[in-house]
Design an enzyme around this catalytic site. Structure first.
Site, PDB file in Angstrom:
ATOM      1  N   CYS A  62       6.360  -7.405   2.849  1.00  0.00           N
ATOM      2  CA  CYS A  62       7.463  -8.090   3.520  1.00  0.00           C
ATOM      3  C   CYS A  62       7.219  -9.595   3.508  1.00  0.00           C
ATOM      4  O   CYS A  62       6.084 -10.059   3.675  1.00  0.00           O
ATOM      5  CB  CYS A  62       7.606  -7.580   4.947  1.00  0.00           C
ATOM      6  SG  CYS A  62       7.993  -5.820   5.001  1.00  0.00           S
ATOM      7  N   CYS A 113       2.933  -3.537   3.298  1.00  0.00           N
ATOM      8  CA  CYS A 113       3.517  -3.525   1.957  1.00  0.00           C
ATOM      9  C   CYS A 113       3.623  -4.963   1.476  1.00  0.00           C
ATOM     10  O   CYS A 113       2.619  -5.546   1.089  1.00  0.00           O
ATOM     11  CB  CYS A 113       4.847  -2.794   1.946  1.00  0.00           C
ATOM     12  SG  CYS A 113       5.944  -3.169   3.323  1.00  0.00           S
ATOM     13  N   CYS A 116       1.698  -9.279   4.754  1.00  0.00           N
ATOM     14  CA  CYS A 116       2.271  -8.006   5.193  1.00  0.00           C
ATOM     15  C   CYS A 116       1.217  -6.972   4.853  1.00  0.00           C
ATOM     16  O   CYS A 116       1.009  -6.670   3.682  1.00  0.00           O
ATOM     17  CB  CYS A 116       3.588  -7.684   4.486  1.00  0.00           C
ATOM     18  SG  CYS A 116       4.165  -6.021   4.905  1.00  0.00           S
TER      19      CYS A 116
HETATM   20 FE    FE Z   1       5.986  -5.202   3.958  1.00  0.00          FE
END
Ligand code: FE
Length: 196
Positions: free
Chosen positions: A109, A107, A104
């Site tokens: 995920c 961030c 990700c």
């Molecule tokens: Fe994320």
């Protein structure tokens, strides 16, 4: 969701954010608790391993899984509906020609329900930025040296979309039953930083 975060700055920041969401009427404390326990109850890489082992032993399930993972998960007693809204899951299969790896970039995920809490390296700035630019070098640092001809696809997760790698079934496992196959599958294999 209380107590003991005075010594933990991240927990204190999370709690302040929760309190602002609650104060603004977006969510209640009980709803937050229900979401978190829904996401975390039973969240474990054993779930992802069971999915892989079933896909290796049941060609029909494999086809349904790759076509519509959300629709196929209930066949093994799993779902992506733990949070407020169901997350879209796409399962990407490794082949002799193509290796898949998850990240990700924004961030962190991650399919928590299928893999448990994410490892700290997955959330690191170094992994998130480098695996996109130089996946082969990053995988080599994980001890995964792929043949030069094997293409690498990097799948960038988001708040709505999650991915899971279906590793290739190891050779010499033709006689193993599903539960023993599942025991071969690791969290790293399902992220794509290992072969299985
Ligand atoms: Fe994320």
């Amino acid at each position: 969701m209380s107590g003991e975060h005075t010594s933990n700055p991240v927990a204190a920041r999370v709690r302040r954010l929760e309190e602002r969401l609650i104060a603004a009427g977006h969510v209640t404390d009980d709803e937050l608790d229900a979401i978190l326990s829904g996401v975390l109850n039973g969240a474990s890489p054993l779930n992802g391993a069971r999915i892989a082992a079933r896909a290796w032993t049941d060609p029909g399930f494999r086809e349904r899984l790759l076509d519509d993972a959300n629709g196929a998960l209930p066949e093994v007693g799993l779902s992506m509906a733990g949070g407020l809204q169901e997350q879209r899951l796409k399962v990407v299969a490794n082949t002799p020609d193509r290796h898949n790896v998850l990240v990700c970039t924004l961030c962190s995920c991650y399919p928590v329900a299928l893999l448990g809490p994410s490892p700290s390296w997955y959330k690191s700035e170094a992994y998130r930025s480098r695996v996109v630019r130089e996946p082969r070098a990053v995988l080599a640092e994980f001890g995964l040296d792929l043949p030069p001809g094997r293409e690498i696809t990097v799948w960038d997760s988001s708040a709505e979309s999650r991915y899971l790698v279906l590793p290739q079934r190891p050779s010499g496992t033709e006689d193993l039953p599903e539960d023993q196959l599942a025991a071969l599958v690791t969290r790293e294999g399902l992220i794509g930083t290992a072969l299985v």
